[in-house]
Design a protein around this motif. Structure first.
Motif, short mmCIF file in Angstrom:
data_model
loop_
_atom_site.label_atom_id
_atom_site.label_comp_id
_atom_site.label_asym_id
_atom_site.label_seq_id
_atom_site.Cartn_x
_atom_site.Cartn_y
_atom_site.Cartn_z
N ASP A 1 76.24 41.60 24.15
CA ASP A 1 75.63 41.89 22.86
C ASP A 1 76.77 42.07 21.87
O ASP A 1 77.68 42.84 22.09
CB ASP A 1 74.71 43.11 22.91
CG ASP A 1 75.41 44.37 23.31
OD1 ASP A 1 76.30 44.30 24.17
OD2 ASP A 1 75.05 45.44 22.79
N ASN A 2 76.72 41.30 20.82
CA ASN A 2 77.79 41.30 19.84
C ASN A 2 77.20 41.38 18.45
O ASN A 2 76.21 40.74 18.15
CB ASN A 2 78.61 40.00 19.94
CG ASN A 2 79.18 39.79 21.32
OD1 ASN A 2 79.68 40.72 21.91
ND2 ASN A 2 79.09 38.57 21.82
N GLY B 1 76.10 37.30 13.43
CA GLY B 1 74.92 38.11 13.72
C GLY B 1 74.85 38.56 15.16
O GLY B 1 75.78 38.39 15.94
N PHE B 2 73.72 39.11 15.50
CA PHE B 2 73.49 39.68 16.82
C PHE B 2 73.27 38.59 17.86
O PHE B 2 72.62 37.59 17.59
CB PHE B 2 72.27 40.59 16.76
CG PHE B 2 71.98 41.29 18.06
CD1 PHE B 2 72.64 42.45 18.40
CD2 PHE B 2 71.04 40.78 18.93
CE1 PHE B 2 72.37 43.09 19.59
CE2 PHE B 2 70.76 41.41 20.12
CZ PHE B 2 71.43 42.57 20.45
N ILE C 1 67.04 46.11 22.26
CA ILE C 1 65.75 46.73 21.93
C ILE C 1 65.73 47.12 20.46
O ILE C 1 64.75 46.84 19.76
CB ILE C 1 65.50 47.95 22.84
CG1 ILE C 1 65.26 47.50 24.29
CG2 ILE C 1 64.32 48.78 22.33
CD1 ILE C 1 65.22 48.62 25.31
N ALA C 2 66.81 47.72 19.98
CA ALA C 2 66.88 48.11 18.57
C ALA C 2 66.83 46.89 17.65
O ALA C 2 66.18 46.92 16.60
CB ALA C 2 68.15 48.91 18.30
N GLN D 1 63.94 46.09 14.90
CA GLN D 1 64.29 45.84 13.50
C GLN D 1 63.65 44.53 13.03
O GLN D 1 63.11 44.47 11.93
CB GLN D 1 65.80 45.75 13.35
CG GLN D 1 66.26 45.31 11.98
CD GLN D 1 67.69 44.80 11.97
OE1 GLN D 1 68.37 44.85 12.99
NE2 GLN D 1 68.14 44.32 10.84
N LYS D 2 63.68 43.49 13.84
CA LYS D 2 63.12 42.20 13.45
C LYS D 2 61.60 42.27 13.30
O LYS D 2 61.02 41.55 12.49
CB LYS D 2 63.47 41.13 14.47
CG LYS D 2 64.89 40.63 14.38
CD LYS D 2 65.10 39.94 13.05
CE LYS D 2 66.41 39.23 13.00
NZ LYS D 2 66.62 38.53 11.74
N LEU D 3 60.95 43.13 14.09
CA LEU D 3 59.49 43.23 14.03
C LEU D 3 59.01 44.10 12.87
O LEU D 3 57.84 44.04 12.50
CB LEU D 3 58.94 43.77 15.35
CG LEU D 3 59.15 42.87 16.56
CD1 LEU D 3 58.57 43.52 17.81
CD2 LEU D 3 58.57 41.49 16.34
N ASN D 4 59.87 44.92 12.31
CA ASN D 4 59.48 45.79 11.19
C ASN D 4 59.74 45.16 9.86
O ASN D 4 60.24 44.22 9.58
CB ASN D 4 60.20 47.13 11.26
CG ASN D 4 59.68 47.94 12.44
OD1 ASN D 4 58.54 47.80 12.82
ND2 ASN D 4 60.54 48.75 13.00
#
Length: 172
Positions: free
Chosen positions: A13-14, A19-20, A164-165, A169-172
């Motif tokens: 995870d970077n 981006g992520f 998970i975070a 974030q993407k779903l909100n």
């Protein structure tokens, strides 16, 4: 091959200039399919769910009173019985169908990035873009993602806290 609930390869995870990015490999085993069913299917306990089974059985018995071949009548009765069993044992029926599929007990690589959620195995190569998700719901054990036509489930057990975070974030 391992069928454990823990991820089987390394994860990354970077948070870089692009981006992520998170990648994880896991096995599509019975526990994964059971979790997917439990988290994504709403059980309907209404007696109406048996209507099709009853209709097949009644049609079969009515056919026995006509000149129709008895084999066809018994076929409809048997079809009604199978439909009734499918309704009654919905979870077990669904799990059995998944476990006899060619993708069962094979590894899947899940990649979560700015583009979306990419699932790749020997049998599928699917990118679920964030823009295609019309509704996202977090469950106790994962994320239920709905597009115009399909529901997708992503288990939290193969994600780390950062992934998970990011999905939250993407779903909100």
């Amino acid at each position: 091959m391992s069928t454990s609930n823990t991820p089987s390869t390394s994860e990354t995870d970077n948070l870089t200039d692009i981006g992520f990015s998170f990648s994880q490999e896991y096995i599509l085993d019975k526990s994964h399919f059971a979790e997917t069913f439990d988290q994504s299917v709403v059980i309907n306990n209404s007696p109406k769910r048996y209507l099709k089974a009853i209709a097949f059985i009644v049609a079969g018995f009515l056919m026995t009173q006509t000149d129709v071949s008895p084999y066809l009548a018994y076929f409809f009765i048997g079809l009604g019985a199978v439909e009734g069993l499918q309704v009654r044992f919905n979870r077990a029926w669904w799990l059995m169908r998944q476990l006899i599929s060619k993708s069962a007990n094979n590894p899947v690589t899940l990649t979560i990035s700015e583009q979306g959620i990419h699932s790749k195995s020997a049998y599928i190569d699917h990118l679920l873009k964030w823009t295609d998700i019309v509704r996202g719901k977090e469950t106790d054990q994962g994320f239920l993602l709905t597009t115009e036509k399909l529901k997708h489930y992503v288990s939290k057990r193969c994600l780390n806290d950062a992934a998970i975070a990011f999905v939250q974030q993407k779903l909100n």
